[in-house]
Design a protein around this motif. Structure first.
Motif, mmCIF file in Angstrom:
data_model
loop_
_atom_site.group_PDB
_atom_site.id
_atom_site.type_symbol
_atom_site.label_atom_id
_atom_site.label_comp_id
_atom_site.label_asym_id
_atom_site.label_seq_id
_atom_site.Cartn_x
_atom_site.Cartn_y
_atom_site.Cartn_z
ATOM 1 N N ASP A 1 98.040 53.496 90.211
ATOM 2 C CA ASP A 1 96.647 53.739 89.829
ATOM 3 C C ASP A 1 95.779 52.487 89.933
ATOM 4 O O ASP A 1 94.555 52.576 89.889
ATOM 5 C CB ASP A 1 96.582 54.269 88.396
ATOM 6 C CG ASP A 1 97.271 55.615 88.254
ATOM 7 O OD1 ASP A 1 97.247 56.391 89.236
ATOM 8 O OD2 ASP A 1 97.843 55.887 87.175
ATOM 9 N N ASN A 2 96.427 51.324 90.026
ATOM 10 C CA ASN A 2 95.683 50.077 90.130
ATOM 11 C C ASN A 2 95.234 49.876 91.583
ATOM 12 O O ASN A 2 95.984 50.169 92.506
ATOM 13 C CB ASN A 2 96.561 48.903 89.685
ATOM 14 C CG ASN A 2 95.763 47.636 89.471
ATOM 15 O OD1 ASN A 2 95.256 47.042 90.413
ATOM 16 N ND2 ASN A 2 95.650 47.209 88.220
ATOM 17 N N GLU A 3 94.022 49.349 91.754
ATOM 18 C CA GLU A 3 93.490 49.197 93.117
ATOM 19 C C GLU A 3 93.187 47.754 93.498
ATOM 20 O O GLU A 3 92.565 47.505 94.537
ATOM 21 C CB GLU A 3 92.233 50.059 93.276
ATOM 22 C CG GLU A 3 92.499 51.542 93.128
ATOM 23 C CD GLU A 3 91.289 52.385 93.476
ATOM 24 O OE1 GLU A 3 91.099 52.680 94.673
ATOM 25 O OE2 GLU A 3 90.530 52.728 92.546
ATOM 26 N N ARG A 4 93.612 46.804 92.695
ATOM 27 C CA ARG A 4 93.358 45.402 93.032
ATOM 28 C C ARG A 4 94.113 45.021 94.301
ATOM 29 O O ARG A 4 95.305 45.245 94.428
ATOM 30 C CB ARG A 4 93.809 44.486 91.909
ATOM 31 C CG ARG A 4 93.128 44.727 90.583
ATOM 32 C CD ARG A 4 91.678 44.287 90.575
ATOM 33 N NE ARG A 4 91.147 44.401 89.214
ATOM 34 C CZ ARG A 4 89.854 44.327 88.909
ATOM 35 N NH1 ARG A 4 88.955 44.149 89.856
ATOM 36 N NH2 ARG A 4 89.461 44.441 87.647
ATOM 37 N N ARG A 5 93.377 44.424 95.227
ATOM 38 C CA ARG A 5 93.973 43.947 96.470
ATOM 39 C C ARG A 5 93.657 42.476 96.738
ATOM 40 O O ARG A 5 94.272 41.865 97.604
ATOM 41 C CB ARG A 5 93.510 44.816 97.635
ATOM 42 C CG ARG A 5 94.169 46.195 97.637
ATOM 43 C CD ARG A 5 93.488 47.159 98.600
ATOM 44 N NE ARG A 5 94.262 48.379 98.747
ATOM 45 C CZ ARG A 5 94.235 49.405 97.893
ATOM 46 N NH1 ARG A 5 93.452 49.332 96.809
ATOM 47 N NH2 ARG A 5 94.980 50.476 98.097
ATOM 48 N N TYR A 6 92.702 41.932 96.010
ATOM 49 C CA TYR A 6 92.316 40.527 96.162
ATOM 50 C C TYR A 6 92.134 39.922 94.771
ATOM 51 O O TYR A 6 91.442 40.497 93.925
ATOM 52 C CB TYR A 6 91.013 40.387 96.956
ATOM 53 C CG TYR A 6 91.117 40.905 98.375
ATOM 54 C CD1 TYR A 6 91.431 40.045 99.423
ATOM 55 C CD2 TYR A 6 90.924 42.245 98.656
ATOM 56 C CE1 TYR A 6 91.551 40.515 100.718
ATOM 57 C CE2 TYR A 6 91.042 42.729 99.950
ATOM 58 C CZ TYR A 6 91.355 41.862 100.975
ATOM 59 O OH TYR A 6 91.489 42.332 102.262
ATOM 60 N N ILE A 7 92.746 38.785 94.538
ATOM 61 C CA ILE A 7 92.592 38.079 93.273
ATOM 62 C C ILE A 7 92.134 36.655 93.579
ATOM 63 O O ILE A 7 92.792 35.928 94.325
ATOM 64 C CB ILE A 7 93.902 38.059 92.473
ATOM 65 C CG1 ILE A 7 94.321 39.494 92.117
ATOM 66 C CG2 ILE A 7 93.735 37.226 91.197
ATOM 67 C CD1 ILE A 7 95.655 39.591 91.410
ATOM 68 N N ILE A 8 90.988 36.301 93.017
ATOM 69 C CA ILE A 8 90.372 34.997 93.262
ATOM 70 C C ILE A 8 90.638 34.094 92.058
ATOM 71 O O ILE A 8 90.442 34.498 90.907
ATOM 72 C CB ILE A 8 88.857 35.148 93.482
ATOM 73 C CG1 ILE A 8 88.584 36.062 94.687
ATOM 74 C CG2 ILE A 8 88.202 33.790 93.692
ATOM 75 C CD1 ILE A 8 87.133 36.495 94.816
ATOM 76 N N THR A 9 91.069 32.876 92.323
ATOM 77 C CA THR A 9 91.390 31.951 91.251
ATOM 78 C C THR A 9 91.138 30.518 91.718
ATOM 79 O O THR A 9 90.892 30.275 92.901
ATOM 80 C CB THR A 9 92.869 32.126 90.819
ATOM 81 O OG1 THR A 9 93.113 31.337 89.646
ATOM 82 C CG2 THR A 9 93.816 31.685 91.925
ATOM 83 N N LYS A 10 91.219 29.613 90.791
ATOM 84 C CA LYS A 10 91.205 28.188 91.127
ATOM 85 C C LYS A 10 92.523 27.560 90.690
ATOM 86 O O LYS A 10 93.298 27.080 91.509
ATOM 87 C CB LYS A 10 90.029 27.472 90.480
ATOM 88 C CG LYS A 10 89.972 25.986 90.834
ATOM 89 C CD LYS A 10 88.862 25.259 90.070
ATOM 90 C CE LYS A 10 88.880 23.769 90.376
ATOM 91 N NZ LYS A 10 87.908 23.032 89.527
ATOM 92 N N GLU A 11 92.794 27.623 89.384
ATOM 93 C CA GLU A 11 94.038 27.069 88.858
ATOM 94 C C GLU A 11 94.710 27.983 87.841
ATOM 95 O O GLU A 11 95.826 27.717 87.405
ATOM 96 C CB GLU A 11 93.768 25.708 88.204
ATOM 97 C CG GLU A 11 93.287 24.643 89.182
ATOM 98 C CD GLU A 11 93.085 23.292 88.511
ATOM 99 O OE1 GLU A 11 92.952 23.274 87.270
ATOM 100 O OE2 GLU A 11 93.075 22.275 89.219
ATOM 101 N N ALA A 12 94.055 29.080 87.463
ATOM 102 C CA ALA A 12 94.557 29.914 86.367
ATOM 103 C C ALA A 12 95.875 30.601 86.687
ATOM 104 O O ALA A 12 96.579 31.029 85.776
ATOM 105 C CB ALA A 12 93.505 30.955 85.984
#
Length: 245
Positions: free
Chosen positions: A155-166
């Motif tokens: 059911d989750n649709e995340r395909r891109y995760i943006i981060t710096k250091e987290a």
């Protein structure tokens, strides 16, 4: 992560509990720990727990085209991986939704517009490429779009995760297949930890589909030799130094 509680103060705190025995787990044990069991990278590889080979993709065009061209290439590859994953699911019933991690140069409301690529800059460009906003998540110290989400759910649709250091430590999602690095790799020690975030093999078993059993790193600024050194350091940081060859 027993190595994180090995300072003098942490050890005093534990000693005050008067434990008979302390058993810890760590990918990077301290030299003065009494190591009982060691699991090598080759053993993890044999158990199908890591995505290898790792492909390191340098800039394919002139550097002046910048980070946007890299994200375009990243999107093309991720889309291809998802098509392969859906075909594999039709054949085997195994669900995989390839996720791309993108490392930016700046986060926070007061950091935008200062000559560095901000998390919102990357998000807006991904949307310009036709990616629905709900498929993009930002994970920083001040914003956590993926908090309490089950990224492995159908059911989750995340395909891109943006981060710096987290996402440098303490975050593992076996659907993370790709890493896109916007900061210059020469001054970017964060790559060392981020490499480990795309190494876990979904369900700890190989799909026997080459593209789904490997991982991918894209970058557009920095020396290739330095990039290889960062990846090697990343493997060592995960306790996989015997796989760096």
């Amino acid at each position: 992560e027993i190595h994180k509680v090995f300072s003098d103060q942490a050890r005093k705190t534990i000693d005050n509990l008067n434990p008979a025995t302390i058993i810890g787990l760590s990918a990077t044990p301290k030299s003065n720990m009494n190591i009982l069991v060691t699991i090598t990278g080759l053993e993890l590889k044999d158990e199908a727990m890591v995505k290898l080979d790792m492909h390191i993709i340098p800039p394919s065009t002139n550097i002046s085209t910048g980070w946007k061209n890299m994200l375009k290439e990243l999107k093309t590859k991720r889309d291809k991986l998802e098509k392969i994953a859906k075909k594999n699911e039709a054949n085997t019933g195994t669900y995989i939704r390839p996720i791309a991690l993108i490392q930016v140069e700046a986060t926070g409301k007061d950091q935008r517009g200062k000559g560095r690529v901000h998390s919102l800059d990357a998000k807006e460009y991904l949307i310009d490429l036709g990616i629905p906003e709900h498929e993009i998540g930002i994970k920083t110290s001040s914003q956590n779009d993926i908090e309490d989400e089950d990224l492995l759910s159908r059911d989750n649709e995340r395909r891109y995760i943006i981060t710096k250091e987290a996402l440098r430590e303490g975050w593992d999602c076996p659907f993370a297949y790709m890493l896109g690095i916007i900061p210059n790799v020469g001054s970017n020690t964060g790559v060392t930890q981020l490499v480990g975030r795309i190494l876990r093999q979904p369900y700890a078993r190989k799909t026997k589909v080459k593209e789904l059993d490997e991982s991918y790193v894209y970058y557009f600024r920095g020396n290739t030799r330095v990039m290889l050194d960062r990846v090697t350091a990343g493997f060592k940081n995960e306790g996989l130094e015997d796989l760096t060859i």
